[in-house]
Design a protein around this motif. Structure first.
Motif, PDB file in Angstrom:
ATOM      1  N   LYS A 142       0.846  -1.187   0.000  1.00 42.54           N
ATOM      2  CA  LYS A 142       0.000   0.000   0.000  1.00 42.54           C
ATOM      3  C   LYS A 142       0.880   1.235   0.000  1.00 42.54           C
ATOM      4  O   LYS A 142       1.875   1.290   0.719  1.00 42.54           O
ATOM      5  CB  LYS A 142      -0.906   0.005   1.241  1.00 42.54           C
ATOM      6  N   VAL A 188       0.242  10.056   1.449  1.00 42.83           N
ATOM      7  CA  VAL A 188      -1.151  10.438   1.677  1.00 42.83           C
ATOM      8  C   VAL A 188      -1.372  11.861   1.192  1.00 42.83           C
ATOM      9  O   VAL A 188      -0.646  12.781   1.569  1.00 42.83           O
ATOM     10  CB  VAL A 188      -1.529  10.333   3.169  1.00 42.83           C
ATOM     11  N   LEU A 208      -3.894  14.603   1.608  1.00 43.12           N
ATOM     12  CA  LEU A 208      -4.990  14.930   2.508  1.00 43.12           C
ATOM     13  C   LEU A 208      -5.623  16.264   2.115  1.00 43.12           C
ATOM     14  O   LEU A 208      -4.962  17.308   2.114  1.00 43.12           O
ATOM     15  CB  LEU A 208      -4.479  15.002   3.956  1.00 43.12           C
ATOM     16  N   GLU A 229      -2.322   7.554  -1.590  1.00 39.98           N
ATOM     17  CA  GLU A 229      -3.630   7.392  -0.947  1.00 39.98           C
ATOM     18  C   GLU A 229      -4.297   8.756  -0.912  1.00 39.98           C
ATOM     19  O   GLU A 229      -3.684   9.751  -0.527  1.00 39.98           O
ATOM     20  CB  GLU A 229      -3.467   6.865   0.481  1.00 39.98           C
ATOM     21  N   GLU A 257       4.305  16.005   1.812  1.00 41.60           N
ATOM     22  CA  GLU A 257       3.752  14.647   1.759  1.00 41.60           C
ATOM     23  C   GLU A 257       4.866  13.613   1.691  1.00 41.60           C
ATOM     24  O   GLU A 257       4.783  12.549   2.326  1.00 41.60           O
ATOM     25  CB  GLU A 257       2.813  14.530   0.555  1.00 41.60           C
ATOM     26  N   ARG A 297      -7.103  11.025   0.718  1.00 40.90           N
ATOM     27  CA  ARG A 297      -7.907  11.066   1.934  1.00 40.90           C
ATOM     28  C   ARG A 297      -8.550  12.444   2.053  1.00 40.90           C
ATOM     29  O   ARG A 297      -7.893  13.466   1.901  1.00 40.90           O
ATOM     30  CB  ARG A 297      -7.025  10.773   3.153  1.00 40.90           C
ATOM     31  N   TYR A 298      -9.846  12.456   2.338  1.00 37.18           N
ATOM     32  CA  TYR A 298     -10.592  13.704   2.423  1.00 37.18           C
ATOM     33  C   TYR A 298     -11.233  13.840   3.804  1.00 37.18           C
ATOM     34  O   TYR A 298     -11.972  12.970   4.237  1.00 37.18           O
ATOM     35  CB  TYR A 298     -11.671  13.768   1.333  1.00 37.18           C
ATOM     36  N   ARG A 299     -10.922  14.933   4.462  1.00 38.47           N
ATOM     37  CA  ARG A 299     -11.497  15.222   5.773  1.00 38.47           C
ATOM     38  C   ARG A 299     -12.249  16.543   5.649  1.00 38.47           C
ATOM     39  O   ARG A 299     -11.652  17.611   5.531  1.00 38.47           O
ATOM     40  CB  ARG A 299     -10.405  15.317   6.839  1.00 38.47           C
TER      41      ARG A 299
END
Length: 255
Positions: free
Chosen positions: A75, A79, A81, A247, A101, A249-251
């Protein structure tokens, strides 16, 4: 006759190995059975064993290493973000987001970029709300982390906004290391919005070659970006990431 008897043997073998990968019995970096080992474990021919591994390879679950065997893909440690990656100088760090990153992933980054003046094609002009053929600065960018190519992009900025300023050439000048938001801040244009449209698809031949991707099995995440300042488009870009190397990633704040 049972249902499994209607399923080709190579599909059954791939199903078994896939289950072990998805359940964590085989983890990223683990070697999967070789063709010979598959032939011993399941009494099948080498052609059947090769087809089973080929199916898993086409799904992006395993990859071959010349002279060593076939392994479960690891993996990606990187990330991306959002929306945090667009915050201005988080904790005073004004470096490009890809540099931050890479650092979080414990990797070194080696960007390669080149800018030149060009004329806006129809699609670019539409996204920048300018006329087709208007002058723009065009920048091609390739990001390499720990020797692996992780993204390629091309961006366009209207020279009507940047000509005769310190940021006219995105890859040169005193503010080149600040990224889009930081650079435009320096000429008094405060970007307050970025729009991204994501498309998950298979790579074009040119993208696969440029990113050193395997011939089959791995899709890309293609992102169309446009930055705006009070509704005015100031930059637009096309970015392509191999899906197994980053990867996403959404916050997001719930309102």
């Amino acid at each position: 006759m049972s249902t499994s008897e209607h399923i080709p043997r190579y599909v059954q073998i791939a199903d078994d190995l896939r289950t072990k990968i998805l359940e964590g019995v085989l983890r990223g970096g683990d070697r999967v059975p070789s063709e010979n080992e598959i032939c011993e474990q399941w009494p099948v021919s080498k052609i059947t064993a090769r087809r089973a591994l080929g199916l898993l390879r086409s799904e992006g679950l395993v990859e071959g290493v010349r002279g060593k065997g076939t392994f479960v893909r690891r993996k990606a440690p990187r990330v991306r973000l959002a929306p945090q990656r667009w915050f201005r100088q988080v904790h005073g760090d004004s470096r490009p987001t890809y540099t931050q990153e890479a650092e979080r992933a414990g990797e070194t980054v080696s960007p390669d970029s080149e800018s030149h003046e060009s004329q806006a094609a129809f699609e670019v002009a539409e996204r920048l709300n300018i006329e087709t053929g208007d002058p723009v600065s065009e920048t091609h960018f390739l990001t390499v982390m720990d020797g692996e190519r992780v993204s390629k992009s091309v961006s366009w900025e209207p020279l009507a906004l940047t000509a005769e300023t310190d940021i006219a050439c995105p890859t040169e000048g005193p503010h080149a290391s600040l990224g889009v938001i930081g650079r435009f801040d320096k000429i008094g244009i405060r970007i307050d919005e970025v729009e991204e449209a994501l498309d998950c698809r298979m790579p074009t031949p040119d993208e696969a070659r440029a990113l050193h991707m395997p011939p089959v099995g791995t899709p890309v995440v293609a992102i169309e970006q446009t930055w705006r300042a009070q509704g005015l488009p100031v930059c637009t870009a096309n970015v392509v990431f191999p899906a197994d190397r980053y990867e996403f990633r959404y916050r997001m704040e719930i309102k």
